[in-house]
Design an enzyme around this catalytic site. Structure first.
Site, short mmCIF file in Angstrom:
data_model
loop_
_atom_site.label_atom_id
_atom_site.label_comp_id
_atom_site.label_asym_id
_atom_site.label_seq_id
_atom_site.Cartn_x
_atom_site.Cartn_y
_atom_site.Cartn_z
N LYS A 36 -7.06 8.80 14.90
CA LYS A 36 -6.38 9.42 13.93
C LYS A 36 -5.69 10.88 14.10
O LYS A 36 -5.65 11.86 13.93
CB LYS A 36 -6.67 9.17 12.13
CG LYS A 36 -6.43 7.74 11.19
CD LYS A 36 -5.54 7.41 11.70
CE LYS A 36 -4.46 6.69 10.75
NZ LYS A 36 -3.30 6.50 10.17
N ASP A 93 7.63 -4.24 8.83
CA ASP A 93 6.50 -4.91 9.11
C ASP A 93 6.18 -5.53 10.29
O ASP A 93 6.63 -7.16 9.55
CB ASP A 93 6.10 -5.10 7.56
CG ASP A 93 4.71 -4.47 7.02
OD1 ASP A 93 4.10 -4.40 6.42
OD2 ASP A 93 4.12 -5.76 6.83
N GLY A 104 0.85 -1.13 -0.07
CA GLY A 104 0.25 0.05 -0.11
C GLY A 104 1.03 1.51 -0.10
O GLY A 104 1.66 1.24 -0.70
N VAL A 116 -7.97 5.66 -0.75
CA VAL A 116 -6.77 5.78 -1.72
C VAL A 116 -6.76 4.81 -2.10
O VAL A 116 -7.30 3.77 -1.22
CB VAL A 116 -5.06 5.24 -0.93
CG1 VAL A 116 -3.68 5.33 -1.48
CG2 VAL A 116 -4.83 7.13 -0.28
N TYR A 120 -11.63 4.70 13.94
CA TYR A 120 -10.64 4.82 12.72
C TYR A 120 -10.36 6.57 13.87
O TYR A 120 -9.01 6.70 13.45
CB TYR A 120 -10.32 4.43 11.55
CG TYR A 120 -9.91 5.18 11.02
CD1 TYR A 120 -8.75 4.28 10.88
CD2 TYR A 120 -9.95 5.90 9.36
CE1 TYR A 120 -7.53 4.36 9.48
CE2 TYR A 120 -8.88 5.85 9.40
CZ TYR A 120 -7.85 5.24 9.20
OH TYR A 120 -6.78 5.87 7.83
N ASP A 167 6.61 -5.33 15.07
CA ASP A 167 5.12 -5.10 15.72
C ASP A 167 5.16 -3.50 16.71
O ASP A 167 5.82 -3.28 17.37
CB ASP A 167 4.74 -5.87 16.62
CG ASP A 167 3.39 -6.52 17.24
OD1 ASP A 167 2.86 -4.81 17.62
OD2 ASP A 167 2.54 -7.02 17.28
N VAL A 168 4.55 -2.96 15.72
CA VAL A 168 4.45 -0.96 16.72
C VAL A 168 4.22 -1.39 17.63
O VAL A 168 4.01 0.05 18.44
CB VAL A 168 4.01 -0.22 15.33
CG1 VAL A 168 5.02 -0.38 14.26
CG2 VAL A 168 2.43 -0.86 15.03
N GLY A 186 -6.57 11.10 1.16
CA GLY A 186 -7.94 10.67 1.47
C GLY A 186 -8.70 9.60 0.38
O GLY A 186 -8.23 8.58 1.54
#
Length: 269
Positions: free
Chosen positions: A169, A50, A30, A198, A165, A73-74, A196
């Protein structure tokens, strides 16, 4: 000077980025994949980090040019610290963090579960907090560094079916603004991009979810996205990546604490 993509697209060249080293989280697919590719075209050495190591390895192999793949793993401090240390050891440090890893789910606000809320917040804002903090500690010690966070159009205006979500954000933008003000004295710039609609694998999942929740066809959902976009098409990952590269460059040297809209005109404030 311009760099050319396949299909004749062109992107500005930023020679000062040559030789820089970047971490891109969520870089396997992505928007993250497009960011990693665009930075590599600027002769930046890129570490793709990732949660899906196999996908990261495939993308790194496709990009080439010294691009490396790393599992992360963030959501977990130990994982971020270990991965960033591994990257620093392999590359001799890093100068740029593109904190792009993110997730989404869709649901009516009154039907949201604790698990959906926590999942979005753990990845989308805890992940930003951890990656930014750990990278910024290194940057302040070095006296140089750039951070670009991936937020969203949903960080500027609350999106139906994406209340959780959107909330996560919005938090990314608040964190970005505050961190930028704190780090400015050290010369560290922190900005965010707000894409926007995507066209990615994530969007494909969202189209299916939204169609089901609204009781319409997926084609109707896509048509609605395009109708909301003054430039008249879905956004591509490359549309976002080019702005990220700009924010990493000296051309954005007096920009910090910004949430830069890349929405095709959907939202202009």
């Amino acid at each position: 000077m311009f760099l050319f993509y396949e299909g004749g697209m062109q992107s500005p060249s930023f020679p000062e980025l040559s030789g820089k080293r970047a971490i891109v989280t969520g870089g396997a697919t992505g928007i993250g994949r497009a960011i990693a590719t665009a930075l590599s075209r600027q002769a930046v050495q890129v570490a793709i980090c990732d949660i899906n190591l196999a996908a990261a390895e495939r993308t790194a192999a496709e990009i080439g040019k010294g691009t490396t793949a790393h599992a992360i793993d963030v959501r977990k401090r130990a994982s971020v610290e270990a991965t960033f240390s591994e990257v620093a050891e392999k590359m001799g440090g890093y100068d740029i963090l593109c904190a792009n890893a993110g997730v989404s789910t869709m649901q009516h606000a009154l039907e949201l579960t604790d698990e959906e809320w926590d999942y979005n917040f753990d990845v989308n804002i805890r992940g930003i907090f951890l990656t930014n903090q750990i990278a910024a500690r290194r940057f302040t010690s070095a006296g140089t560094g750039v951070i670009v966070n991936t937020a969203s159009l949903a960080a500027k205006i609350g999106a139906p079916l994406l209340a959780h979500y959107s909330a996560s954000k919005f938090a990314v933008l608040g964190w970005t603004q505050a961190l930028a003000r704190e780090l400015a004295v050290s010369g560290i710039r922190v900005n965010a991009v707000c894409p926007g609609f995507v066209k990615t694998g994530m969007q494909e999942r969202e189209i299916a979810w939204e169609a089901s929740l609204r009781g319409v066809t997926p084609e109707r959902v896509v048509a609605d996205y395009i109708a909301q976009t003054p430039l008249g098409r879905l956004e591509t990952p490359e549309d976002v990546a080019d702005v990220v590269v700009f924010l990493c460059s000296n051309s954005a040297r007096f920009m910090t604490g910004q949430g830069v809209n890349v929405t095709g005109g959907v939202y202009t404030t």
